[in-house]
Design an enzyme around this catalytic site. Structure first.
Site, PDB file in Angstrom:
ATOM      1  N   TYR A  60       2.898  10.120   0.132  1.00 15.05           N
ATOM      2  CA  TYR A  60       3.952   9.670   1.028  1.00 15.05           C
ATOM      3  C   TYR A  60       5.318  10.136   0.503  1.00 15.05           C
ATOM      4  O   TYR A  60       5.941   9.496  -0.347  1.00 15.05           O
ATOM      5  CB  TYR A  60       3.938   8.154   1.175  1.00 15.05           C
ATOM      6  CG  TYR A  60       2.639   7.570   1.673  1.00 15.05           C
ATOM      7  CD1 TYR A  60       1.713   8.348   2.365  1.00 15.05           C
ATOM      8  CD2 TYR A  60       2.327   6.227   1.443  1.00 15.05           C
ATOM      9  CE1 TYR A  60       0.516   7.810   2.816  1.00 15.05           C
ATOM     10  CE2 TYR A  60       1.140   5.681   1.899  1.00 15.05           C
ATOM     11  CZ  TYR A  60       0.236   6.479   2.576  1.00 15.05           C
ATOM     12  OH  TYR A  60      -0.937   5.935   3.012  1.00 15.05           O
ATOM     13  N   ASP A  77       0.842  -1.199   0.000  1.00 14.30           N
ATOM     14  CA  ASP A  77       0.000   0.000   0.000  1.00 14.30           C
ATOM     15  C   ASP A  77       0.879   1.251   0.000  1.00 14.30           C
ATOM     16  O   ASP A  77       1.699   1.441   0.903  1.00 14.30           O
ATOM     17  CB  ASP A  77      -0.901   0.010   1.233  1.00 14.30           C
ATOM     18  CG  ASP A  77      -1.718   1.287   1.309  1.00 14.30           C
ATOM     19  OD1 ASP A  77      -2.752   1.367   0.627  1.00 14.30           O
ATOM     20  OD2 ASP A  77      -1.316   2.215   2.039  1.00 14.30           O
ATOM     21  N   LYS A  85      -2.981   5.574  -4.496  1.00 15.99           N
ATOM     22  CA  LYS A  85      -4.094   6.495  -4.282  1.00 15.99           C
ATOM     23  C   LYS A  85      -4.036   7.679  -5.232  1.00 15.99           C
ATOM     24  O   LYS A  85      -3.003   7.936  -5.859  1.00 15.99           O
ATOM     25  CB  LYS A  85      -4.090   6.953  -2.824  1.00 15.99           C
ATOM     26  CG  LYS A  85      -4.101   5.775  -1.846  1.00 15.99           C
ATOM     27  CD  LYS A  85      -3.936   6.190  -0.421  1.00 15.99           C
ATOM     28  CE  LYS A  85      -3.824   4.967   0.488  1.00 15.99           C
ATOM     29  NZ  LYS A  85      -2.481   4.337   0.401  1.00 15.99           N
TER      30      LYS A  85
END
Length: 203
Positions: A62, A57, A88
């Site tokens: 990030y 993930d 995402k």
């Protein structure tokens, strides 16, 4: 190589994706609270695969793309089919401007995150993710941070509408084209936008 037996597997929601009961969340690989060198970060992902974790993930958020870069390196060391890759949307990276805020990420890439839930912004975000990850598909695509904690009470309704009319439509198209297997929302705090979708065509 990803171990096939070290951890039990479960079907993820209605997606049909078989994932290990533990996933590997990679916000720390984007230098969350602590700056890591590349070797340590990539070795951590590789070790997770060795232990039988097959759910990886990550997110452009990030480290402003750094986590995805490092995950891409780890992915190239194992068969792509052995890993269920989740990333995402909701932010794309502007390489021509420095970050305005790092949100706890003390290192990361020197690029500015642009919050954008529009159709075009989502397509741009996914294109950048595919390049950073070095892959032609993402198994699970999630709309990131459509919540009041991220956008505040004054902006959340507009952001939510933008996500529904833009990002959701874009992710549904990508799923139908086989770029992703399933899509949904990564925001669990308020108004989860989308239920996980059924798998798209196999690739």
């Amino acid at each position: 190589m990803v171990s096939q037996s070290a951890l039990p597997r479960r079907t993820l929601g209605r997606t049909g994706l078989e994932v290990s009961i533990l996933g590997f969340g990679t916000a720390p690989l984007g230098d969350l609270f602590l700056e890591l060198d590349d070797h340590t970060a990539i070795a951590a992902a590789s070790r997770a695969f060795e232990l039988g974790i097959n759910l990886l993930d990550t997110s452009p958020h990030y480290g402003n793309g750094l986590s995805e870069h490092r995950c891409g390196t780890a992915l190239r060391r194992v068969p792509r089919k052995d890993v269920v890759l989740c990333t995402k949307t909701g932010r794309w990276m502007d390489p021509f401007h420095q970050p305005e805020t790092r949100s706890g990420f003390i290192g990361g890439q020197p690029h500015r995150a642009v919050v954008d839930y529009s159709y075009d912004g989502t397509m741009r975000s996914v294109e950048q993710s595919l390049l950073r990850l070095g892959t032609d598909r993402i198994d699970l695509l999630l709309i990131h941070d459509v919540d009041v904690w991220t956008h505040g009470k004054d902006a959340i309704e507009d952001r939510f509408r933008e996500a529904m009319s833009g990002a959701y439509v874009a992710l549904d198209k990508l799923r139908s084209e086989g770029v992703s297997r399933a899509s949904g929302s990564a925001s669990t705090r308020r108004r989860c936008a989308c239920a996980l979708r059924r798998p798209g065509p196999s690739r």
